[in-house]
Design a protein around this motif. Structure first.
Motif, PDB file in Angstrom:
ATOM      1  N   HIS A 172       4.079 -19.734   0.271  1.00  0.00           N
ATOM      2  CA  HIS A 172       3.277 -18.690   0.901  1.00  0.00           C
ATOM      3  C   HIS A 172       3.813 -17.304   0.559  1.00  0.00           C
ATOM      4  O   HIS A 172       5.023 -17.081   0.526  1.00  0.00           O
ATOM      5  CB  HIS A 172       3.256 -18.865   2.413  1.00  0.00           C
ATOM      6  N   LEU A 173       2.911 -16.353   0.386  1.00  0.00           N
ATOM      7  CA  LEU A 173       3.261 -14.971   0.058  1.00  0.00           C
ATOM      8  C   LEU A 173       3.221 -14.143   1.342  1.00  0.00           C
ATOM      9  O   LEU A 173       2.236 -14.203   2.080  1.00  0.00           O
ATOM     10  CB  LEU A 173       2.267 -14.415  -0.964  1.00  0.00           C
ATOM     11  N   LYS A 174       4.276 -13.366   1.570  1.00  0.00           N
ATOM     12  CA  LYS A 174       4.361 -12.626   2.822  1.00  0.00           C
ATOM     13  C   LYS A 174       4.721 -11.171   2.587  1.00  0.00           C
ATOM     14  O   LYS A 174       5.420 -10.835   1.624  1.00  0.00           O
ATOM     15  CB  LYS A 174       5.428 -13.253   3.733  1.00  0.00           C
ATOM     16  N   LYS A 175       4.237 -10.344   3.506  1.00  0.00           N
ATOM     17  CA  LYS A 175       4.629  -8.936   3.520  1.00  0.00           C
ATOM     18  C   LYS A 175       4.615  -8.491   4.967  1.00  0.00           C
ATOM     19  O   LYS A 175       3.629  -8.736   5.680  1.00  0.00           O
ATOM     20  CB  LYS A 175       3.679  -8.081   2.677  1.00  0.00           C
ATOM     21  N   PRO A 176       5.666  -7.858   5.447  1.00  0.00           N
ATOM     22  CA  PRO A 176       5.736  -7.530   6.872  1.00  0.00           C
ATOM     23  C   PRO A 176       4.751  -6.450   7.304  1.00  0.00           C
ATOM     24  O   PRO A 176       4.239  -6.496   8.422  1.00  0.00           O
ATOM     25  CB  PRO A 176       7.189  -7.087   7.072  1.00  0.00           C
ATOM     26  N   PHE A 177       4.462  -5.492   6.419  1.00  0.00           N
ATOM     27  CA  PHE A 177       3.583  -4.380   6.798  1.00  0.00           C
ATOM     28  C   PHE A 177       2.614  -4.096   5.644  1.00  0.00           C
ATOM     29  O   PHE A 177       3.003  -3.522   4.630  1.00  0.00           O
ATOM     30  CB  PHE A 177       4.401  -3.116   7.124  1.00  0.00           C
ATOM     31  N   ALA A 178       1.371  -4.497   5.808  1.00  0.00           N
ATOM     32  CA  ALA A 178       0.395  -4.332   4.726  1.00  0.00           C
ATOM     33  C   ALA A 178       0.017  -2.871   4.512  1.00  0.00           C
ATOM     34  O   ALA A 178      -0.043  -2.082   5.473  1.00  0.00           O
ATOM     35  CB  ALA A 178      -0.861  -5.142   5.046  1.00  0.00           C
ATOM     36  N   GLN A 179      -0.234  -2.515   3.265  1.00  0.00           N
ATOM     37  CA  GLN A 179      -0.694  -1.178   2.897  1.00  0.00           C
ATOM     38  C   GLN A 179      -2.077  -1.291   2.269  1.00  0.00           C
ATOM     39  O   GLN A 179      -2.443  -2.337   1.710  1.00  0.00           O
ATOM     40  CB  GLN A 179       0.269  -0.543   1.887  1.00  0.00           C
ATOM     41  N   GLU A 180      -2.847  -0.196   2.343  1.00  0.00           N
ATOM     42  CA  GLU A 180      -4.198  -0.240   1.784  1.00  0.00           C
ATOM     43  C   GLU A 180      -4.184  -0.579   0.296  1.00  0.00           C
ATOM     44  O   GLU A 180      -5.075  -1.271  -0.198  1.00  0.00           O
ATOM     45  CB  GLU A 180      -4.899   1.098   2.022  1.00  0.00           C
ATOM     46  N   GLU A 181      -3.155  -0.126  -0.408  1.00  0.00           N
ATOM     47  CA  GLU A 181      -3.091  -0.380  -1.848  1.00  0.00           C
ATOM     48  C   GLU A 181      -2.769  -1.837  -2.185  1.00  0.00           C
ATOM     49  O   GLU A 181      -2.770  -2.230  -3.352  1.00  0.00           O
ATOM     50  CB  GLU A 181      -2.069   0.541  -2.515  1.00  0.00           C
ATOM     51  N   ASP A 182      -2.509  -2.643  -1.160  1.00  0.00           N
ATOM     52  CA  ASP A 182      -2.292  -4.080  -1.385  1.00  0.00           C
ATOM     53  C   ASP A 182      -3.607  -4.838  -1.530  1.00  0.00           C
ATOM     54  O   ASP A 182      -3.603  -6.025  -1.884  1.00  0.00           O
ATOM     55  CB  ASP A 182      -1.490  -4.696  -0.230  1.00  0.00           C
ATOM     56  N   SER A 183      -4.708  -4.186  -1.233  1.00  0.00           N
ATOM     57  CA  SER A 183      -6.013  -4.843  -1.345  1.00  0.00           C
ATOM     58  C   SER A 183      -6.244  -5.276  -2.786  1.00  0.00           C
ATOM     59  O   SER A 183      -6.201  -4.450  -3.714  1.00  0.00           O
ATOM     60  CB  SER A 183      -7.132  -3.890  -0.913  1.00  0.00           C
ATOM     61  N   ALA A 184      -6.477  -6.572  -2.982  1.00  0.00           N
ATOM     62  CA  ALA A 184      -6.597  -7.148  -4.329  1.00  0.00           C
ATOM     63  C   ALA A 184      -6.886  -8.632  -4.212  1.00  0.00           C
ATOM     64  O   ALA A 184      -6.907  -9.199  -3.105  1.00  0.00           O
ATOM     65  CB  ALA A 184      -5.302  -6.942  -5.117  1.00  0.00           C
ATOM     66  N   MET A 185      -7.082  -9.266  -5.387  1.00  0.00           N
ATOM     67  CA  MET A 185      -7.174 -10.728  -5.437  1.00  0.00           C
ATOM     68  C   MET A 185      -5.785 -11.272  -5.749  1.00  0.00           C
ATOM     69  O   MET A 185      -5.107 -10.772  -6.658  1.00  0.00           O
ATOM     70  CB  MET A 185      -8.129 -11.184  -6.544  1.00  0.00           C
ATOM     71  N   TYR A 186      -5.381 -12.274  -5.019  1.00  0.00           N
ATOM     72  CA  TYR A 186      -4.064 -12.876  -5.211  1.00  0.00           C
ATOM     73  C   TYR A 186      -4.234 -14.344  -5.607  1.00  0.00           C
ATOM     74  O   TYR A 186      -4.956 -15.093  -4.951  1.00  0.00           O
ATOM     75  CB  TYR A 186      -3.229 -12.767  -3.939  1.00  0.00           C
TER      76      TYR A 186
END
Lengths: 108, 118
Positions: A71-85
Motif C-alpha cells: 500500500h502507498l501512504k502519505k500522511p498529508f495529501a497535497q493538491e499536486e498529488d492528484s494523479a493516476m497511481y
C-alpha cells in the motif's frame, strides 16, 4: 498466477488528510514491487520501489508479504498529488504487471 | 539526457489496415518494452526486445509484432487492425532488461502513441 489488484478506481481526499492507496499482489517467490504515477498530460514515471525503501514526495510504501500488500501512504495529501497511481509487479520474465490504477483526487 | 520518444503521437486508421509505431529509447538503453493501455484492461505488456531479439511476449495475438534495430530503436506493427486495438501504446526503455545480474533496472516510459481505429 501473477496479478496486481488495486481495489479503488477513485480515491478522493481533502488537502492535508492522510492518503492510502491499496495494492495487493499474487506472486510465487520474492516479489519486486513498484508504484508508478501519471500526472495530467505527463508520461508514466516511477514513484518508488520497495527495494530502495525510500520516501519520494512524502510517499512511502511497505511490502507486507504476509498480507501480500504494498500500500502507498502519505500522511498529508497535497493538491499536486492528484494523479493516476499504478502499482506494478515485476513478473517472472522481467516484464511489469500493472494494476488497473487508482485516480487520486485531492480537494482544496 | 533526452527521454524516450515515440512517433507518431496520434494515429487514425481504418479497420483492416496495418500500422507501424516507432520508439527511440534513451541513449545507452538497450532494452525496449511495449505496453498497451486501454480504459478497460489498463496497462498490458506486449513484448520486450533486447539486443535485437524478442526476450519475452505477452498474451496478444500474432497480429502484434515488433522488432529492434542495432541502434536499439524499436518498432511495433499491428496488422489487420480491429476496433478493439484502439489504445494508447507505450514504449519503455531500460539500460538492461528487468533484473539483470541482481540489479533491478528502471523502465522509463515514453509519452505514447494514441491509435484510433475506425
Amino acid at each position: 498466477a501473477q496479478r496486481v489488484t488495486q481495489p479503488e478506481k477513485l480515491l478522493s481526499v481533502f488537502k492535508g488528510a492522510p492518503v492510502e492507496l491499496k495494492c495487493n499482489y499474487s506472486y510465487s517467490g520474492s516479489p519486486e514491487l513498484f508504484w508508478y504515477v501519471q500526472y495530467s498530460r505527463q508520461r508514466l514515471q516511477l514513484l518508488l520501489r520497495h527495494i530502495s525503501r525510500e520516501s519520494i514526495k512524502g510517499f512511502t510504501a511497505d511490502l507486507n508479504k504476509g498480507e501480500t500488500s504494498f500500500h502507498l501512504k502519505k500522511p498529508f495529501a497535497q493538491e499536486e498529488d492528484s494523479a493516476m497511481y499504478y502499482c506494478a509487479l515485476r513478473g517472472s520474465q522481467g516484464n511489469l504487471i500493472f494494476g488497473k490504477g487508482t485516480k487520486l483526487s485531492v480537494k482544496p | 539526457k533526452a527521454g524516450v520518444t515515440q512517433t507518431p503521437r496520434y494515429l487514425i486508421k481504418t479497420r483492416g489496415q496495418q500500422v507501424t509505431l516507432s520508439c527511440s529509447p534513451i541513449s545507452g538503453h538497450r532494452s525496449v518494452s511495449w505496453y498497451q493501455q486501454t480504459p478497460g484492461q489498463g496497462l498490458q505488456f506486449l513484448f520486450e526486445y533486447f539486443s535485437e531479439t524478442q526476450r519475452n511476449k505477452g498474451n496478444f495475438p500474432g497480429r502484434f509484432s515488433g522488432r529492434q534495430f542495432s541502434n536499439s530503436r524499436s518498432e511495433m506493427n499491428v496488422s489487420t487492425l480491429e476496433l478493439g486495438d484502439s489504445a494508447l501504446y507505450l514504449c519503455a526503455s531500460s539500460f538492461l532488461p528487468g533484473t539483470s545480474g541482481g540489479t533491478s533496472y528502471e523502465q522509463y516510459f515514453g509519452p505514447g502513441t494514441r491509435l484510433t481505429v475506425t
